[in-house]
Design a protein around this motif. Structure first.
Motif, short mmCIF file in Angstrom:
data_model
loop_
_atom_site.label_atom_id
_atom_site.label_comp_id
_atom_site.label_asym_id
_atom_site.label_seq_id
_atom_site.Cartn_x
_atom_site.Cartn_y
_atom_site.Cartn_z
N THR A 83 33.12 38.65 31.00
CA THR A 83 34.26 38.93 32.24
C THR A 83 34.63 40.79 31.74
O THR A 83 34.79 41.06 32.53
CB THR A 83 35.34 37.72 32.08
OG1 THR A 83 34.99 36.37 32.54
CG2 THR A 83 36.04 38.19 33.65
N LEU A 117 41.77 38.39 36.76
CA LEU A 117 40.41 37.91 36.11
C LEU A 117 40.37 37.02 34.89
O LEU A 117 39.33 35.76 34.38
CB LEU A 117 38.68 38.90 36.33
CG LEU A 117 38.36 39.12 37.26
CD1 LEU A 117 37.79 39.77 37.99
CD2 LEU A 117 38.88 37.89 38.85
N LEU A 118 41.07 37.65 33.46
CA LEU A 118 41.03 37.61 32.15
C LEU A 118 42.38 36.62 32.25
O LEU A 118 42.40 35.32 31.51
CB LEU A 118 40.89 38.27 31.63
CG LEU A 118 38.79 38.19 30.81
CD1 LEU A 118 39.47 39.66 30.57
CD2 LEU A 118 38.43 37.46 30.63
N ASN A 162 30.80 35.72 36.70
CA ASN A 162 30.01 37.25 36.18
C ASN A 162 29.00 37.66 36.30
O ASN A 162 27.92 38.46 36.24
CB ASN A 162 30.08 37.12 34.65
CG ASN A 162 31.72 36.63 34.59
OD1 ASN A 162 33.19 37.09 35.17
ND2 ASN A 162 32.00 35.61 33.34
#
Length: 291
Positions: free
Chosen positions: A123, A273-274, A199
């Protein structure tokens, strides 16, 4: 439908069926299981899955109110389900058509499990690729006086298989070079959107739903309107690069924010996203520890 009567008749029926269980019965159950698994796999990859989940919750409410004897609510839900079949056919007409078209055309392919959750390292690499590509595409070409327009959709929990199917399926490793090549003005897919899933670049040249918000600024072009429309029907994070000005914008949860630097873009993508995923995983682990 009387739910109490249903259960009173169900258990004797179940006992009778079990006493006469045979290989044909097993085969019958197996076929139904395969059919339902195929339906699940198909809808799981599309936004329609959210609607199906809502209908299932509505069904559970109907079971509860019927069992508790809440006649008024049960009567209302009965009427809803009376027309529900027709409504489902209308709502899922595109999905139903696709399913029927694929009957006999590699029917087992849809039963495969596609991909596991990707690592945080992948990611991070994706975020770096997007930021590097956007950093180059936002630069003004001295010959044309314009930047390279881009529309990148980063899928999260809402599945966008139906959107990806509107473009060209790629399943390519993400890189700044690949993204720049897709959005190069002479490329055949540069006008559409790129869908990033797990991803990887899942598809390019995709068509997005346009926002119906009439209060949106007239300065925003079709890319921004499509990004905002996509964010209104999914939880995806959409990155937009303006062809006219090189301005970087992000659409998420029905809101568009603009004028990002590359550093700012990287921070937002990392957060959405993380870090949110990490917090969700920490929360699940905490709940498991408490058990």
């Amino acid at each position: 439908m009387n739910i109490k009567l249903f259960f009173e008749n169900f258990f004797p029926f179940l006992k009778e069926e079990l006493s006469s269980f045979s290989f044909v019965s097993f085969l019958d159950i197996l076929i139904l299981s395969v059919i339902f698994l195929g339906i699940y796999q198909f809808l799981h990859d599309r936004r329609a899955a959210n609607l199906l989940a809502g209908l299932f919750v509505l069904f559970l409410i109907w079971v509860v109110v019927s069992f508790l004897g809440m006649n008024a609510t049960a009567y209302l839900l009965d009427r809803v389900f009376d027309v529900g079949i027709i409504a489902l056919i209308v709502i899922f007409r595109d999905e139903i058509r696709t399913v029927l078209e694929k009957v006999g055309d590699r029917p087992w392919r849809g039963l495969r499990r596609l991909g596991d959750d990707k690592s945080a390292e992948e990611t991070s690499a994706l975020i770096s690729a997007v930021c590097d590509a956007v950093g180059d595409m936002r630069k003004v070409d001295p010959k044309t006086g314009e930047s390279t327009g881009a529309l990148i959709v980063l899928e999260r929990t809402t599945k966008l298989g139906d959107i990806a199917a509107s473009g060209t399926l790629l399943d390519a490793a993400p890189s700044a070079t690949a993204l720049q090549a897709i959005f190069y003005k002479g490329a055949p897919m540069h006008d559409g959107a790129v869908i990033v899933r797990d991803n990887r670049i899942a598809a390019a040249g995709c068509m997005l739903p346009i926002t119906t918000d009439t209060t949106i600024s007239q300065e925003l072009g079709s890319r921004h309107r499509a990004a905002l429309g996509m964010s209104e029907v999914s939880d995806a994070v959409i990155v937009v690069v303006s062809e006219e000005t090189g301005t970087i914008s992000i659409a998420c949860d029905g809101i568009m924010t603009r004028e990002y630097s590359i550093r700012g873009l990287q921070m937002v993508l990392t957060e959405k996203l993380l870090r949110k995923r990490d917090r969700a995983e920490d929360s699940r682990e905490g709940n498991e520890d408490q058990r």
